[in-house]
Design a protein around this motif. Structure first.
Motif, PDB file in Angstrom:
ATOM      1  N   ARG A  41       6.371   4.559   1.401  1.00  0.00           N
ATOM      2  CA  ARG A  41       5.716   4.106   0.168  1.00  0.00           C
ATOM      3  C   ARG A  41       6.001   2.636  -0.088  1.00  0.00           C
ATOM      4  O   ARG A  41       5.096   1.856  -0.442  1.00  0.00           O
ATOM      5  N   ASP A  47      -0.302   3.066  -0.402  1.00  0.00           N
ATOM      6  CA  ASP A  47      -1.317   2.304  -1.140  1.00  0.00           C
ATOM      7  C   ASP A  47      -2.571   2.088  -0.294  1.00  0.00           C
ATOM      8  O   ASP A  47      -3.696   2.143  -0.809  1.00  0.00           O
ATOM      9  N   SER A  51      -6.197   3.497  -1.398  1.00  0.00           N
ATOM     10  CA  SER A  51      -7.290   2.547  -1.605  1.00  0.00           C
ATOM     11  C   SER A  51      -8.602   3.031  -1.005  1.00  0.00           C
ATOM     12  O   SER A  51      -9.668   2.499  -1.342  1.00  0.00           O
TER      13      SER A  51
END
Length: 380
Positions: A41, A47, A51
């Motif tokens: 992470r 992320d 996304s």
């Protein structure tokens, strides 16, 4: 792009992470729990995955407490989050630890009973049903191949490191994006890579008859042996990263036929000291176990030593064990148990666990208590 249907569906390509939303839709996951660890992470990989989901109003729950060796407590915590958030599937993002934890959560979130009741050595195979929650696996290392495996290795509350094995825990899809492994530290690249080599060697040596799996294992061995040093020392080399991820996946596709003493020992010792890295332990045990297996009838009858040597580009099969030890040293990994703080006083406990491990039964040569003690001494 290679679309492979063998055990499960595999999307293999640099950039394949972009397929994550479409794969969720294809298998009917509308509210996934993300299972990962804090390192992955912090590296921003979660992320990147998030996304790809265009609906920014949806906040997906994330469990990032996966320990290096996943355990029953982490399973309980993640199951609680799965149920509290109304999840209907899991996206595992990480190495074998996160993916194995996700499999344990997928079972325990949909079945009654403690994790122990689903361990294969406790008769758990028959208790795992199609109700198991669907898992999408996104590996960020090239080692375990858990993204295509039918099992999870988890540590119970009582300290045993056990296998939860069933066709129902195989991820519904594996998204293999070699680009996600570029940021992996060199030592972790080396250790996970040696894990892949161990899978390819051990499953090939297993006496269970499965010629297609043998062919896959040898191809994985060839790829991993040729590229592990470059992936470790030149981390941005895309060709090396692709070959290591393919080798990792192939090792797991093949080990459906069984593993052996390397894994029975590393599972046992890893349960005793969860701080020890599984791939590093496999690298240490491999040379001694290869020599131990050399005299097995199935090894001689099928010329397995010669075929392994050929895949490793060695002149003679007598060079295999020393080549494995030399490679481990060149990669900067410890070559003996002493360097890890393992003491001889631990040997009886290690042997006791190894004799009970599910991998013990598929070694090409049956190992006794004395044999295991000899293997530990040779690996010390």
């Amino acid at each position: 792009m290679s679309l492979i249907n063998y055990i499960t569906q595999i999307q293999f390509e640099v950039g394949a992470i972009s397929l994550l939303p479409a794969e969720c839709q294809r298998i009917g996951i509308t509210r996934p729990l993300i299972v990962t660890d804090r390192g992955v992470r912090a590296a921003g990989i979660v992320d990147v995955a998030l996304s790809k989901f265009t609906d920014s109003t949806v906040q997906l729950p994330i469990y990032d407490g996966t320990p290096p060796n996943p355990n029953e407590n982490a399973v309980r915590e993640a199951v609680a989050m799965f149920k509290e958030c109304g999840c209907d599937g899991i996206i595992a993002i990480g190495g074998g630890s996160a993916i194995d934890l996700a499999k344990g959560v997928a079972v325990c979130a949909k079945h009654e009973g403690p994790l122990k009741s689903f361990a294969v050595i406790e008769g758990g195979l028959a208790r795992i049903t199609p109700a198991t929650a669907p898992v999408i696996a996104v590996p960020t290392t090239a080692g375990t191949g858990s993204e295509v495996g039918r099992g999870a290795i988890l540590i119970l509350d009582d300290g045993r490191k056990v296998g939860v094995i069933s066709p129902h825990v195989v991820p519904k899809v594996a998204i293999c994006d070699p680009g996600l492994t570029v940021g992996l530290p060199p030592q972790l690249t080396a250790a996970t890579g040696m894990d892949a080599i161990a899978h390819c060697l051990e499953t090939f040596m297993s006496p269970m008859r499965n010629p297609p799996a043998d062919g896959i294992a040898l191809d994985g061995l060839r790829r991993a042996w040729a590229h592990i040093e470059r992936a470790t020392k030149e981390p941005t080399d895309q060709t090396a990263r692709e070959n290591m991820m393919m080798a990792s996946m192939e090792g797991a596709l093949a080990f459906q036929k069984g593993l052996g003493c390397v894994h029975s020992l590393s599972h046992s010792l890893g349960g005793i000291d969860p701080r020890l890295h599984h791939g590093t332990l496999n690298a240490i045990f491999l040379p001694a176990v290869v020599e131990f297996n050399r005299s097995a009838p199935s090894m001689r009858d099928e010329e397995k030593m010669e075929r392994m040597a050929s895949a490793m580009q060695l002149r003679q099969d007598t060079e295999i064990s020393s080549a494995l030890r030399d490679m481990t040293a060149r990669l900067g990994l410890p070559t003996g148990l002493r360097a890890l703080g393992v003491t001889r006083e631990m040997f009886p406990r290690i042997v006791s666990g190894a004799l009970k491990d599910h991998s013990h039964k598929t070694n090409p040569r049956e190992a006794s208590e004395a044999d295991y003690l000899g293997l530990l001494e040779a690996s010390y």
